[in-house]
Design a protein around this motif. Sequence first.
Motif, PDB file in Angstrom:
ATOM      1  N   UNK A 191       0.844  -1.146  -0.112  1.00  0.00           N
ATOM      2  CA  UNK A 191      -0.285   0.016   0.083  1.00  0.00           C
ATOM      3  C   UNK A 191       0.842   1.404  -0.135  1.00  0.00           C
ATOM      4  N   UNK A 192       0.528   2.344  -1.231  1.00  0.00           N
ATOM      5  CA  UNK A 192       1.552   3.528  -0.981  1.00  0.00           C
ATOM      6  C   UNK A 192      -0.246   4.483  -0.103  1.00  0.00           C
ATOM      7  N   UNK A 193       0.949   5.855  -0.110  1.00  0.00           N
ATOM      8  CA  UNK A 193      -0.143   6.956   0.687  1.00  0.00           C
ATOM      9  C   UNK A 193      -0.391   8.270  -0.702  1.00  0.00           C
ATOM     10  N   UNK A 194      -1.702   8.013  -1.026  1.00  0.00           N
ATOM     11  CA  UNK A 194      -1.753   9.406  -1.330  1.00  0.00           C
ATOM     12  C   UNK A 194      -1.910  10.409  -1.435  1.00  0.00           C
ATOM     13  N   UNK A 216      11.146   2.424 -12.122  1.00  0.00           N
ATOM     14  CA  UNK A 216      10.907   3.249 -11.987  1.00  0.00           C
ATOM     15  C   UNK A 216       9.639   3.984 -10.907  1.00  0.00           C
ATOM     16  N   UNK A 217       9.401   5.195 -10.005  1.00  0.00           N
ATOM     17  CA  UNK A 217       8.924   5.365  -8.477  1.00  0.00           C
ATOM     18  C   UNK A 217       7.678   6.232  -9.256  1.00  0.00           C
ATOM     19  N   UNK A 244       8.366   9.883  -4.051  1.00  0.00           N
ATOM     20  CA  UNK A 244       8.433  11.340  -3.042  1.00  0.00           C
ATOM     21  C   UNK A 244       6.661  10.780  -2.719  1.00  0.00           C
ATOM     22  N   UNK A 245       6.024   9.549  -3.233  1.00  0.00           N
ATOM     23  CA  UNK A 245       4.734   8.559  -2.524  1.00  0.00           C
ATOM     24  C   UNK A 245       5.277   7.726  -2.260  1.00  0.00           C
ATOM     25  N   UNK A 246       5.518   7.936  -0.707  1.00  0.00           N
ATOM     26  CA  UNK A 246       5.873   7.256   0.304  1.00  0.00           C
ATOM     27  C   UNK A 246       4.459   5.899   0.073  1.00  0.00           C
ATOM     28  N   UNK A 247       5.174   5.337   0.520  1.00  0.00           N
ATOM     29  CA  UNK A 247       6.900   4.422   1.516  1.00  0.00           C
ATOM     30  C   UNK A 247       7.638   4.343   0.047  1.00  0.00           C
TER      31      UNK A 247
END
Length: 343
Positions: free
Chosen positions: A168-171, A277-278, A314-317
């Motif tokens: 899961x990631x932080x929007x 690619x992030x 820049x959109x963690x984690x």
Amino acid sequence: MRYPEFLPKNGTIGFLAPSFGCAIQPYRAMFLHALEVFEEKGYQTLVGPNCFASEGVGISNTPQKCAEEVNAMFSSDADCLFSVGGGELMCEILPYVDFEALAQNQPKWFMGYSDNTNLIYLLATLADTAAVYAPCASTFGTQPWHPSLQDALDIVTGRTRTVSGYGLWEKEKNRDEEHPLAPYHVTEPLQLRTFIGMEETDRTVDFTGRLIGGCMDCLVTLLGTRFDRTADFLERYREDGFIWMLEACDLNVFSIRRAMWQMEQAGWFRYVKGFLIGRPLNGEPMFDLDAYGAVLAAAGKLNVPVIMDIDLGHLPPMMPLVVGSIAHVSVSGNDIRISMEYR
């Protein structure tokens, strides 16, 4: 490639601010709590003179004073070094950083991301010294720690050399001045997209190469300057091949496409084995271009794996990755595993 000694039990972590300092909230509260957390874990802390400063433009202090802090901290008694934050104009400190000394001194792990690409990338390419692309020190003040933060500490202590995606990631973050220690607000499922050349695939992909890269905003600023010794670095390690790990902050999709074109035309993608690619912070589609087309216009021509939307940037984690190491990457569906070899 030189690899620093690992942070020992009860060792000393040095903190420096070659980019922004922690002068305002919530960063000040986060960093102060991070110091408490590390001290509770038994570590000694050494705080550089610019960590709480706000005297510069886009950086903590004047370029000269920021560089003085870098030079001093790399020759200090600290066992490893964490940048306290990202920022905007770290590039301006580079003329005053003593890279010859950094290449001769006993190496220390340096950790940070974003604007810290300016030092991480040059440590590898100018000083043959590995560094860690991972969260900055203030993030370690959040509570509870996200597993990625423990992974980052485990990298510099030598407890692990393998990282995986986090699911899961932080929007949108919950952290603000009233809630400075709020942890990552992870709500969005990880959705990797794997390409071989221009074609998307769902098959398992494995590839190996030396990790290089960072924030594209910074990389294209370095490109073509006297600090750009990328061509020499690529030739020096050509037998290993390279995995480019790239992510973007301010760049929109057209800027990303231009950055990829610029790196390609400069010859940076010679001997490439694959791309990681992030998720781009400003990757919303514009006109008929999305973030995938922005990258694949250059990377897709090289017929190597291109793994998009990984936990990086820049959109963690973000998975902590050792720039300069040999990475063994395995991707199957939404599962990604990166094992790093130090040679």
